[in-house]
Design an enzyme around this catalytic site. Structure first.
Site, PDB file in Angstrom:
ATOM      1  N   ASP A 473      27.091   7.910   0.043  1.00 24.86           N
ATOM      2  CA  ASP A 473      26.658   8.431   1.332  1.00 24.86           C
ATOM      3  C   ASP A 473      26.702   7.350   2.413  1.00 24.86           C
ATOM      4  O   ASP A 473      26.410   6.183   2.165  1.00 24.86           O
ATOM      5  CB  ASP A 473      25.225   8.956   1.192  1.00 24.86           C
ATOM      6  CG  ASP A 473      24.694   9.572   2.463  1.00 24.86           C
ATOM      7  OD1 ASP A 473      25.259  10.573   2.912  1.00 24.86           O
ATOM      8  OD2 ASP A 473      23.717   9.032   3.013  1.00 24.86           O
ATOM      9  N   GLU A 526      31.957   8.732   1.716  1.00 19.72           N
ATOM     10  CA  GLU A 526      31.750   9.470   2.954  1.00 19.72           C
ATOM     11  C   GLU A 526      31.867   8.440   4.082  1.00 19.72           C
ATOM     12  O   GLU A 526      30.900   7.763   4.426  1.00 19.72           O
ATOM     13  CB  GLU A 526      30.377  10.151   2.988  1.00 19.72           C
ATOM     14  CG  GLU A 526      30.226  11.039   4.211  1.00 19.72           C
ATOM     15  CD  GLU A 526      28.809  11.092   4.772  1.00 19.72           C
ATOM     16  OE1 GLU A 526      28.540  11.960   5.617  1.00 19.72           O
ATOM     17  OE2 GLU A 526      27.975  10.250   4.398  1.00 19.72           O
TER      18      GLU A 526
END
Length: 799
Positions: A473, A526
């Protein structure tokens, strides 16, 4: 958002557990002989807190015995304890309690000293007569046994209302080896979870639990838990030198015990903290760590042996993103294991991606503000229950990807923030430590121990839980020193740039370690910028990820389909621009949870027009997405065109699929399409085999802006093509001519049409094979004439 703080620092649950029992290792000249002792692990059970802490009980407690009086088998008064040692032990800032407590030879006998707060008496039990120690006040007891060598002994500790017999924690040698300490000091312990944290074990023939914690700035550390009624005075830990690691072995403490660490900060104040390496936690909002061990027997050997047979970028990879706590609210991990694998398998997805399962205090953070990096959230069960879910998914042939959050952590004062009184896991520079967007703290990636904590954590999930992939993330927030910061709020690196080279080094080390140790695992970034080489191997200077989320494709394509069809011709390049950079990285096309919350609307609700047109746009878009180069990811609820935004409180609107609901057919039609998209996708290598090389794609017509048409070919490794045509106008176009390869002389067959009646469409079809004619079109010598359904994507293959 910041994580919601619970109302208490630690659990006040009590149990039938030990009075403060300390396990100590001597710095004495020679090992103390130890016989195997029955020390059953105490699985603690919650009970009301007693009126007096002295009323402590243990699971291994014996019935009360009468006091032995003062005869004590001849124990003589011991030399007075040094005042400094006494004060430091009581203040909780002694670095070497084992040098003071326990048993050791002295001239004229063996000195035994114990620290047992609230005890009425302490008696040494050996093969000879019991020897009662002298009460020195403040919980200290001491005496000199008239023997030449340290005997095997236990302690009988009498309180006001009960008496217990326990092993003395301070007669044990360190339970952590020199190699472990060396690797920790070097920041290279790839199995850090086996060295730090709480570990049920047998040590010197005695069952108990080893507690180890890294707190280099602490003046002292004590173990506290439900087995001490949350008073850690009697359980000071020893410092293991310059590593900053503190250790204590507690006999008789076993699985289920609740604990924390009472840390004396550099300024002498105390803070009580959950274990950063805890592998199990209490159910939030309670925050204590839980002693645990795995007993799960894996049954996914075949999956594990073959998951790496084919490189992920050359394999089908279709992902269903799930928030476990809300997929079907109220289900446990084991109940999810009965339902989720079959649902995902029926839809044909190859993988699930789980939003963060690491423990987090605030459910509204969706798991992205982690406090327990090594513990699956206890909201749905135990760590073994989570293993059971992963096992079930593997046995159904479904891979498991987990969102992993090494970019930041919350400021909760019982967790990682200034863990031992100073910045430890976070950067010492406040500007570098504070994350400007989320009110959290960023890790100090330049500190070897912190990098080790995170790199080992990545491998931990892969090895202990058989996770097949980590979606990392917020990578962009790690890579740039000026991320979301204004001028004056950040300092450039040594070269004057904005790159965070510490974070770059960490990501490279993490990826290299994960891939080396876990064949078949994939890491996914990401990353929302144009950072060069995200999926390039580390030995070529890249970050080393296997795949990267294509945030540009997601943003541009959603912008296009949100426009009214009459305006789409002015935004045609939004759908074609992705092919300019399609092979710069190995991409995943994500329609994730981030795109269907916080006012962004569900996917179908983004589409213009009436309900029929919205669904048709939704279906056509999914057909375009599945055919576009790159892997794909779809968030739960979007597979059946849920119209409402996702909420972690109630999850998907499953009632839309209930046959008693009059419009359920509309939603079941979209779900049928997703199942068929995955079925054709998995069966046709042209759709996935050459995702990352230009030879796998060719435009037929990428410039038909007036028609809102996009036509392209996909090729497998043998050159076999698939023709994909997406039409984003609400009209039927007859006799639409497209150039095709000269292959397909037997005609081109429609293999998928998102306008089919089965999916809720108008069922405009190309029923017969379309013969390739010697009519040049789009730079090709042959072409076909087809009918384009309204707002639809159609796939063709040579007959």
């Amino acid at each position: 958002m910041t994580a919601r703080k619970p109302s208490r620092k630690g659990s006040r649950k009590t149990a039938e557990a030990a009075a403060p029992e300390a396990v100590s290792v001597e710095t004495a000249p020679a090992p103390v002989p130890v016989e195997a002792v029955e020390a059953a692990a105490t699985t603690t059970k919650p009970a009301p807190a007693p009126a007096k802490r002295a009323k402590a009980k243990r699971a291994d407690a014996v019935p009360p015995r009468p006091r032995q009086g003062g005869d004590g088998g001849g124990a003589r008064p011991a030399p007075a304890l040094d005042g400094a040692d006494r004060g430091r032990l009581l203040a909780g800032d002694h670095h070497d309690p084992h040098s003071v407590l326990g048993a050791r030879p002295i001239p004229g006998g063996v000195l035994v000293r114990a620290l047992r707060p609230f005890a009425r008496s302490v008696t040494v039990l050996t093969d000879g007569p019991p020897a009662e120690l002298h009460d020195d006040g403040d919980g200290f007891f001491s005496g000199v046994l008239p023997v030449k060598e340290v005997p095997v002994y236990r302690l009988r500790v009498a309180y006001d209302d009960n008496t217990i017999e326990v092993d003395d924690p301070y007669r044990f040698w360190p339970s952590l080896g020199e190699l472990d300490l060396h690797l920790i000091a070097e920041g290279r312990h790839e199995e850090l979870w086996r060295a730090l944290g709480s570990e049920p074990m047998e040590h010197q023939g005695v069952a108990g639990t080893r507690f180890t914690v890294w707190a280099p700035n602490a003046r002292g550390v004590r173990v506290t838990g439900d087995f001490t009624y949350w008073d850690g005075t009697g359980l000071p830990m020893r410092s293991l030198g310059s590593t900053g690691v503190w250790e204590l072995f507690l006999p008789g403490i076993g699985e289920g015990a609740l604990y924390k660490y009472d840390i004396c900060r550099p300024d002498g104040s105390h803070t009580v903290r959950a274990d950063p390496m805890a592998r199990r936690t209490e159910v939030p909002p309670a925050t204590a760590s839980v002693v645990t061990a795995s007993h799960h027997e894996w049954r996914d050997a075949d999956w594990m042996a073959h998951r790496g047979d084919r490189p992920v970028h050359e394999a089908p990879f279709s992902v269903y993103e799930v928030h476990l706590a809300s997929w079907r609210p109220g289900l446990t991990y084991r109940q999810l294991a009965d339902q989720l694998p079959s649902y995902v398998k029926d839809l044909g997805f190859t993988h699930v991606e789980l939003m963060p399962v690491s423990e987090h205090p605030f459910g509204g953070s969706w798991g992205y503000q982690v406090t327990g990096f090594y513990a699956p959230t206890s909201r749905m069960g135990t760590p073994d229950d989570f293993r059971y879910l992963v096992d079930a998914l593997h046995r159904a042939g479904i891979g498991v990807i987990m969102d992993w959050v090494p970019a930041h952590f919350p400021r909760d004062d019982w967790a990682l923030a200034e863990f031992d009184g100073r910045p430890l896991y976070e950067h010492s520079d406040p500007q570098r430590a504070a994350h400007p967007d989320w009110g959290t703290l960023e890790f100090d990636y330049g500190r070897t121990e912190v990098r080790n904590f995170l790199v080992a954590n990545a491998t931990y999930w892969c090895e202990e839980f058989h996770i097949d992939g980590l979606r990392v993330d917020a990578v962009a927030s790690m890579l740039y020193l000026d991320y979301s910061r204004e001028d004056g709020q950040w300092s450039p690196n040594d070269q004057g740039g904005r790159e965070n080279w510490d974070a770059v080094g960490f990501l490279q080390e993490m990826n290299a370690t994960v891939y080396r140790r876990n064949p078949g695992v994939v890491t996914i970034a990401e990353e929302s910028t144009a950072w060069d080489g995200v999926t390039r191997p580390t030995d070529s200077g890249g970050l080393g990820f296997g795949l990267k989320w294509n945030m540009g494709w997601m943003h541009d394509s959603l912008l296009y389909v949100a426009k009214e069809p009459v305006h789409r011709k002015y935004h045609h390049n939004e759908m074609t621009f992705s092919m300019v950079y399609a092979y710069s990285e190995n991409y995943v096309l994500p329609i994730s949870h981030d795109e269907v919350v916080h006012g962004k609307q569900a996917l179908v609700a983004k589409m213009p027009g009436d309900w029929w047109q919205q669904r048709a746009n939704h279906r056509a878009y999914l057909g375009f997405m599945w055919a576009h180069p790159g892997k794909q990811l779809l968030f739960m609820g979007q597979e059946f065109a849920q119209g409402a935004e996702w909420s972690e409180g109630h999850g998907p609107d499953w009632w839309l699929l209930d046959p008693t609901y009059e419009a359920s057919g509309d939603h079941r039609g979209v779900r049928n399409l997703v199942g068929d998209l995955n079925a054709v996708y998995g069966a046709v290598p042209a759709l996935w085999q050459r995702d990352t090389v230009p030879e796998g794609f060719s435009w037929v017509d990428g410039g038909a802006a007036e028609d809102n048409v996009f036509a392209f070919l996909r090729y497998d490794a043998d050159g076999s093509p698939l023709l994909a045509v997406s039409h984003f106008s609400p009209v039927v176009r007859h006799d639409y001519r497209l150039g095709v390869p000269e292959t397909g002389t037997e005609g081109w067959v429609e293999v998928l049409n998102t306008d089919a009646d089965r999916y809720g469409g108008s069922d405009v079809r190309n029923e017969e094979p379309l013969k390739a004619e010697a009519v040049p079109a789009h730079g090709r010598p042959a072409s076909i004439s087809l009918t384009l359904p309204p707002l639809a994507t159609v796939w063709f293959r040579p007959a």
